[in-house]
Design an enzyme around this catalytic site. Structure first.
Site, short mmCIF file in Angstrom:
data_model
loop_
_atom_site.label_atom_id
_atom_site.label_comp_id
_atom_site.label_asym_id
_atom_site.label_seq_id
_atom_site.Cartn_x
_atom_site.Cartn_y
_atom_site.Cartn_z
N THR A 42 0.83 -1.22 0.00
CA THR A 42 0.00 0.00 0.00
C THR A 42 0.86 1.26 0.00
OG1 THR A 42 -0.14 -0.22 2.41
CG2 THR A 42 -1.98 -1.09 1.13
N HIS A 47 6.93 0.67 7.43
CA HIS A 47 7.34 1.45 8.59
C HIS A 47 7.59 0.48 9.75
CE1 HIS A 47 3.24 0.94 10.10
NE2 HIS A 47 2.78 1.48 8.97
N HIS A 50 5.41 -2.47 10.79
CA HIS A 50 5.37 -3.72 10.01
C HIS A 50 6.45 -4.70 10.46
CE1 HIS A 50 3.60 -0.97 6.78
NE2 HIS A 50 2.69 -1.91 6.94
N LYS A 84 -9.52 -1.08 9.59
CA LYS A 84 -9.91 0.11 8.83
C LYS A 84 -11.38 0.44 9.07
CE LYS A 84 -5.87 0.44 6.96
NZ LYS A 84 -4.95 1.51 7.35
N ARG A 88 -10.48 1.49 1.52
CA ARG A 88 -9.20 2.03 1.08
C ARG A 88 -9.35 2.71 -0.27
NH1 ARG A 88 -4.40 0.05 3.43
NH2 ARG A 88 -4.68 -1.71 4.84
N GLN A 174 -6.88 -14.03 0.71
CA GLN A 174 -5.74 -14.38 1.56
C GLN A 174 -5.76 -15.88 1.87
OE1 GLN A 174 -4.45 -11.47 4.43
NE2 GLN A 174 -3.77 -13.07 5.84
N ASP A 195 -4.30 -8.55 14.34
CA ASP A 195 -5.45 -8.17 13.50
C ASP A 195 -5.64 -9.13 12.33
OD1 ASP A 195 -3.13 -7.37 12.20
OD2 ASP A 195 -4.04 -5.58 11.32
N LYS A 232 0.53 5.86 20.36
CA LYS A 232 0.75 4.87 19.29
C LYS A 232 2.24 4.64 19.04
CE LYS A 232 -1.09 3.55 14.79
NZ LYS A 232 -2.01 3.90 13.70
N LYS A 235 5.10 6.27 15.86
CA LYS A 235 4.73 7.59 15.36
C LYS A 235 5.56 8.67 16.05
CE LYS A 235 1.08 6.87 12.59
NZ LYS A 235 0.97 7.38 11.23
N THR A 236 5.98 9.67 15.29
CA THR A 236 6.67 10.82 15.85
C THR A 236 5.90 12.07 15.43
OG1 THR A 236 8.06 11.16 13.91
CG2 THR A 236 8.88 9.64 15.59
#
Length: 421
Positions: A42, A47, A50, A84, A88, A174, A195, A232, A235-236
């Protein structure tokens, strides 16, 4: 050996759910086992959110098992409804292919592709793209009931907000992947984030229906990574922490890990690094008895930066960190300056003429006024390229430009500004 692997995963807190704990342990002890984990393209980079499932896949490889990395060239065109709240945005075939190519390069840094248990890279576009609608419905859709799919969190959580038939069928695609890898590589295990439980169990159901009741396959999920303060992970202020060095520089990557809070550090050492139990317990003791030394955070930052970007990038990140801490910025190369000052204040003068330092401080908004600028200089609060300047008549000239491109002004101990020519 595999019993030790599962025990190690338990100690590290990596196992969340298993479909058949005893059966999986028996399978892993019996033979080298092929297992897989997938990621949808995607974006053109993963990041750090993952990372954990793939690092877990690598742990299996280290214990003699064969990892299969699946990049979802087909499923990425649809989008996993897991986690989600809405549909998407669909991407073009060209964009998806570009992302696939980028993700493959990142995987090549994480896995060994040599030897008997060398990793295999696959793309589900290779087998799903050739399926026609009738084959999909007859050979696969027939085996997964609607009530079965509605019972899955990935679907039920979206019913109120709405879910298209396209995303509704994602879990079947899947499941086709797991069945295909089972048939092609004798793949017996799928791992993924918590998930992915619904998708993994649908795959097991598909294998049972197509391969018969005697077929043996397993699923294992990994807990969601959280921070002790509830915010979270990954994240920054500037966004996600990417594995791509162009999106998140190795210096920024290193800084993310070295700034880990004490309460999170040991957990991250366990789940992300390949340090031994003894090494981690020693770092945990250091964190408890001498927290000011930050040995645990340094080890975490070094291990993760070396793993994702390599030793040379780690050396660069440490060099930048040391230079900024000590103020010895003259030792930095142009590339290191670009990395270290990427998100710091910068100023680009309209021309390249020599300029009175007082004027430069005001123009670059380092000091709020000329009066304050003079005070800052006379008080020894201003450094040019790491050298303290106390002369209010000091001229910033071409000789102050590092590599002909940059002058670095520091006010106080920490406030850096990059002057770019």
């Amino acid at each position: 050996m595999s019993k030790e692997l599962l025990q190690d995963l338990q100690w590290r807190g990596i196992i969340y759910q298993q479909t058949d704990e005893e059966g999986l342990q028996e399978q892993l002890e019996k033979e080298s086992t092929a297992l897989y984990c997938g990621v949808d393209p995607t974006a053109d980079s993963m990041h750090i959110g993952h990372l954990l499932p793939f690092l877990t896949l690598r742990r299996f490889q280290q214990h003699g098992h064969k990892p299969i990395i699946l990049v979802g060239g087909a499923t990425g065109m649809i989008g996993d409804p897991s986690g989600k709240k809405q549909e998407r945005q669909l991407q073009s075939v060209e964009t998806i292919q570009h992302n696939v190519d980028c993700l493959k390069k990142q995987m090549e840094r994480l896995f060994s592709f040599e030897g008997e248990n060398g990793a295999i890279m696959t793309n589900n576009y290779d087998w799903i793209s050739s399926l026609d609608m009738i084959t999909f419905l007859r050979d696969y859709g027939k085996h997964i009931g609607v009530n079965y799919m509605l019972s899955k969190d990935i679907v039920s959580s979206r019913l109120e907000a709405g879910i298209s038939y396209t995303e509704f069928t994602y879990t079947i695609l899947q499941a086709i992947d797991f069945n295909h890898l089972y048939e092609t590589y004798n793949c017996k295990l799928q791992i993924g984030g918590s998930d992915q439980w619904g998708n993994i169990t649908t795959g097991l159901e598909m294998i049972r229906k197509l391969q018969g009741e005697g077929s043996k396959a397993y699923g294992l999920t990994i807990p969601l990574v959280t921070k002790a303060d509830g915010t979270k992970f990954g994240k920054t202020e500037s966004g996600a922490v990417w594995l791509d060095a162009e999106k998140t520089t190795p210096y920024e990557f290193y800084q993310f890990w070295i700034n880990t809070a004490d309460l999170d550090t040991v957990k991250y050492l366990k789940i992300f690094t390949f340090l031994s139990r003894e090494e981690i317990e020693a770092l945990e003791e250091s964190l408890r008895t001498e927290p000011h030394l930050r040995k645990a955070q340094k080890a975490l930052a070094e291990e993760m930066t070396r793993l994702v970007h390599g030793q040379e990038a780690l050396d660069t990140a440490k060099n930048i960190t040391q230079a900024l801490f000590s103020g010895d910025v003259k030792s930095l190369t142009a590339d290191e300056i670009k990395q270290g000052f990427k998100d710091m204040p910068s100023y680009q003068p309209e021309n390249k003429d020599d300029m009175l330092l007082v004027d430069l401080l005001v123009n670059a908004k380092i000091s709020p006024s000329k009066r304050q600028a003079r005070e800052d200089i006379t008080n020894g609060a201003i450094s040019v390229n790491g050298e303290k300047v106390t002369d209010v008549q000091y001229m910033v000239t071409e000789s102050d430009r590092m590599d002909g491109q940059f002058t670095i002004i520091r006010r106080g101990k920490k406030k850096y500004t990059l002057i770019q020519y």
